[in-house]
Write an enzyme that holds these catalytic residues in place. Structure first.
Site, PDB file in Angstrom:
ATOM      1  NE  ARG A  65       1.081  -5.997 -19.855  1.00  0.00           N
ATOM      2  CZ  ARG A  65       0.183  -7.106 -18.967  1.00  0.00           C
ATOM      3  NH1 ARG A  65       0.596  -7.575 -19.493  1.00  0.00           N
ATOM      4  NH2 ARG A  65      -0.885  -6.599 -18.879  1.00  0.00           N
ATOM      5  CG  HIS A  69       2.643  -5.600 -14.502  1.00  0.00           C
ATOM      6  ND1 HIS A  69       1.135  -5.922 -14.783  1.00  0.00           N
ATOM      7  CD2 HIS A  69       2.642  -4.396 -15.885  1.00  0.00           C
ATOM      8  CE1 HIS A  69       0.162  -5.530 -16.072  1.00  0.00           C
ATOM      9  NE2 HIS A  69       1.612  -4.670 -16.114  1.00  0.00           N
ATOM     10  CG  HIS A 196       0.971   0.895 -24.036  1.00  0.00           C
ATOM     11  ND1 HIS A 196      -0.722   1.586 -23.435  1.00  0.00           N
ATOM     12  CD2 HIS A 196       1.256  -0.224 -23.274  1.00  0.00           C
ATOM     13  CE1 HIS A 196      -0.447   0.340 -22.559  1.00  0.00           C
ATOM     14  NE2 HIS A 196       0.585  -0.432 -22.015  1.00  0.00           N
TER      15      HIS A 196
END
Length: 321
Positions: A65, A69, A196
């Site tokens: 993640r 980002h 996810h």
């Protein structure tokens, strides 16, 4: 007459071809970039990630993640790692990141180990790219060749983080548009969303989904409401894929087909739209998901890197030299 899905796909393809989407090909990136200057780089990162994931399997998802980002905000340049200064408000405290991103201490540790062996040679951006790959692979996911040669940004932008990171409330049109602006297709969007299959989400990011959405399995919504009240408890966590939260597999897509996507943006991928067929394919064919995920990660890792004389090689990933 063209179907709604066909029209939608055509519009996205036009965005990719005509809107000035980010160019993803950077000849200066190479898998052998550090072959002479730091040949043990990947073994250092792999060893550190192996130890970290053994102690806390969720750190693999956190590192993935963190990389996402980073890359979606002005390219894969380690800007997300910069602390705020009196003259710069960086990305760490942007709403999508605040009290949410993890892995900074682990990156610091890996960077220190790399510096002890290869001083002032390897960028924080490349360390993050390799660590994200290894985190996925150590959780049972695919591996891929990480091209290297990225350099580190000298600045970061809170506002850019706020505007470039897809929110959990996004619909399929918004998601497709945001990914297209990075040169990523609907197939890339769907495959990368499969990240996810590991990790957690905060109650505040899925409260509206479990209380207001109608395209949700009622039993699943009831179950999640026990852990996420309608008021308060914003930081309570729930696994994005409750069936196998620390195993990188195709469970996420099977959940979507059952109406059990935790985030609104997740379920949008299987909601009578243009990505339904991809969700079904990945759900029934984990090998296809693994292959497409690896390919999409390579593309994402090539979003607007700083190369050559641009940027710098930070000695401390949290601050510029």
């Amino acid at each position: 007459m063209a179907s709604r899905s066909q029209t939608f796909v055509a519009a996205v393809l036009c965005m990719l071809a005509c809107s000035g989407a980010v160019v993803l090909v950077h000849a200066q990136l190479s898998p052998s970039f550090y072959a002479q200057s730091c040949p043990i780089l990947e073994s250092i990162v792999r060893s550190a990630m192996t130890q970290a994931v053994a102690q806390d399997a969720t750190i693999g998802a956190s590192m993935l993640r963190l990389f996402f980002h980073d890359c979606f905000v002005n390219g894969c340049d380690a800007s997300v790692l910069l602390d705020d200064t009196p003259t710069m408000v960086g990305e760490k405290n942007a709403p999508p990141n605040r009290n949410s991103l993890r892995g900074f201490v682990l990156i610091d540790s890996i960077k220190a180990q790399v510096e002890s062996q290869c001083g002032a040679v390897v960028s924080c951006a490349d360390i993050l790219a390799i660590a994200a790959r290894d985190g996925v692979n150590l959780l049972g996911g695919p591996s891929w060749v990480v091209a290297q040669g990225r350099r580190d940004a000298r600045t970061a932008s809170l506002s850019s983080a706020g505007s470039n990171l897809p929110p959990a409330t996004a619909g399929i049109s918004t998601l497709a548009s945001m990914f297209a602006s990075k040169g990523l297709s609907l197939r890339d969007l769907t495959a990368l969303s499969g990240a996810h299959t590991v990790g957690n989400a905060r109650c505040s990011s899925f409260r509206a989904r479990i209380y207001n959405d109608t395209n949700i399995d009622t039993g699943f919504a009831y179950w999640r409401r026990q852990e996420c009240q309608s008021v308060g408890g914003d930081y309570s966590l729930a696994p994005l894929d409750a069936t196998s939260p620390t195993i990188f597999d195709g469970g996420y897509f099977q959940n979507l087909m059952a109406g059990r996507g935790l985030l609104h943006s997740d379920q949008e991928l299987f909601n009578n739209g243009p990505t339904d067929w991809l969700v079904q394919m990945y759900g029934y064919n984990p090998a296809a998901f693994a292959a497409d995920f690896a390919e999409a990660m390579v593309k994402m890792g090539n979003i607007s890197p700083l190369t050559g004389s641009m940027g710098e090689i930070r000695l401390n990933c949290r601050k510029i030299n």
